[in-house]
Motif scaffolding. Structure first.
Motif, PDB file in Angstrom:
ATOM      1  N   ILE A  86       3.691   8.962   2.576  1.00 21.84           N
ATOM      2  CA  ILE A  86       3.408   7.537   2.624  1.00 21.84           C
ATOM      3  C   ILE A  86       2.740   7.049   1.351  1.00 21.84           C
ATOM      4  N   PHE A  87       1.847   7.846   0.760  1.00 18.62           N
ATOM      5  CA  PHE A  87       1.145   7.347  -0.422  1.00 18.62           C
ATOM      6  C   PHE A  87       2.095   7.088  -1.584  1.00 18.62           C
ATOM      7  N   THR A  88       3.175   7.834  -1.689  1.00 12.80           N
ATOM      8  CA  THR A  88       4.151   7.556  -2.739  1.00 12.80           C
ATOM      9  C   THR A  88       4.795   6.203  -2.508  1.00 12.80           C
ATOM     10  N   PHE A  89       5.195   5.921  -1.262  1.00  6.29           N
ATOM     11  CA  PHE A  89       5.799   4.622  -0.947  1.00  6.29           C
ATOM     12  C   PHE A  89       4.824   3.481  -1.215  1.00  6.29           C
ATOM     13  N   GLU A  90       3.561   3.660  -0.839  1.00 11.84           N
ATOM     14  CA  GLU A  90       2.552   2.617  -1.053  1.00 11.84           C
ATOM     15  C   GLU A  90       2.366   2.347  -2.544  1.00 11.84           C
ATOM     16  N   LEU A  91       2.303   3.394  -3.347  1.00 12.41           N
ATOM     17  CA  LEU A  91       2.122   3.226  -4.783  1.00 12.41           C
ATOM     18  C   LEU A  91       3.343   2.573  -5.407  1.00 12.41           C
ATOM     19  N   ILE A  92       4.524   2.980  -5.032  1.00 16.10           N
ATOM     20  CA  ILE A  92       5.744   2.379  -5.575  1.00 16.10           C
ATOM     21  C   ILE A  92       5.826   0.911  -5.177  1.00 16.10           C
ATOM     22  N   ASP A  93       5.449   0.591  -3.955  1.00 17.35           N
ATOM     23  CA  ASP A  93       5.420  -0.805  -3.509  1.00 17.35           C
ATOM     24  C   ASP A  93       4.428  -1.599  -4.357  1.00 17.35           C
ATOM     25  N   PHE A  94       3.260  -1.046  -4.627  1.00 15.79           N
ATOM     26  CA  PHE A  94       2.258  -1.690  -5.472  1.00 15.79           C
ATOM     27  C   PHE A  94       2.833  -1.964  -6.862  1.00 15.79           C
ATOM     28  N   ILE A  95       3.483  -0.963  -7.440  1.00 14.21           N
ATOM     29  CA  ILE A  95       4.086  -1.101  -8.769  1.00 14.21           C
ATOM     30  C   ILE A  95       5.124  -2.221  -8.768  1.00 14.21           C
ATOM     31  N   ASN A  96       5.977  -2.245  -7.756  1.00 16.13           N
ATOM     32  CA  ASN A  96       7.016  -3.280  -7.672  1.00 16.13           C
ATOM     33  C   ASN A  96       6.414  -4.673  -7.504  1.00 16.13           C
TER      34      ASN A  96
END
Length: 70
Positions: free
Chosen positions: A4-14
């Motif tokens: 989940i933390f990868t998805f959260e970080l990628i969402d933040f970046i986007n």
């Protein structure tokens, strides 16, 4: 399995509009590592995760969300 933390970080970046090329240049993470992570095909290692958080200003603690099991 991508955590989940990868998805959260990628969402933040986007949401922030940060380009992958800027992350690559600032962190030294290669395109062969970053882009599969951004596509959900590879998990970030801890050092990669922290380097991206530092560069983007993301709070690592906020990037982790526990799954809720019913």
């Amino acid at each position: 399995m991508v955590f989940i933390f990868t998805f959260e970080l990628i969402d933040f970046i986007n949401r922030k509009g940060i380009k992958g090329s800027a992350i690559i240049e600032a962190t030294g993470i290669t395109a062969n590592v970053l882009y599969p992570c951004m596509q959900g095909r590879r998990e970030l290692r801890a050092d990669e995760f922290m380097a991206i958080c530092i560069f983007t200003g993301a709070n690592p603690e906020e990037m982790y969300k526990e799954e809720v099991h019913a």
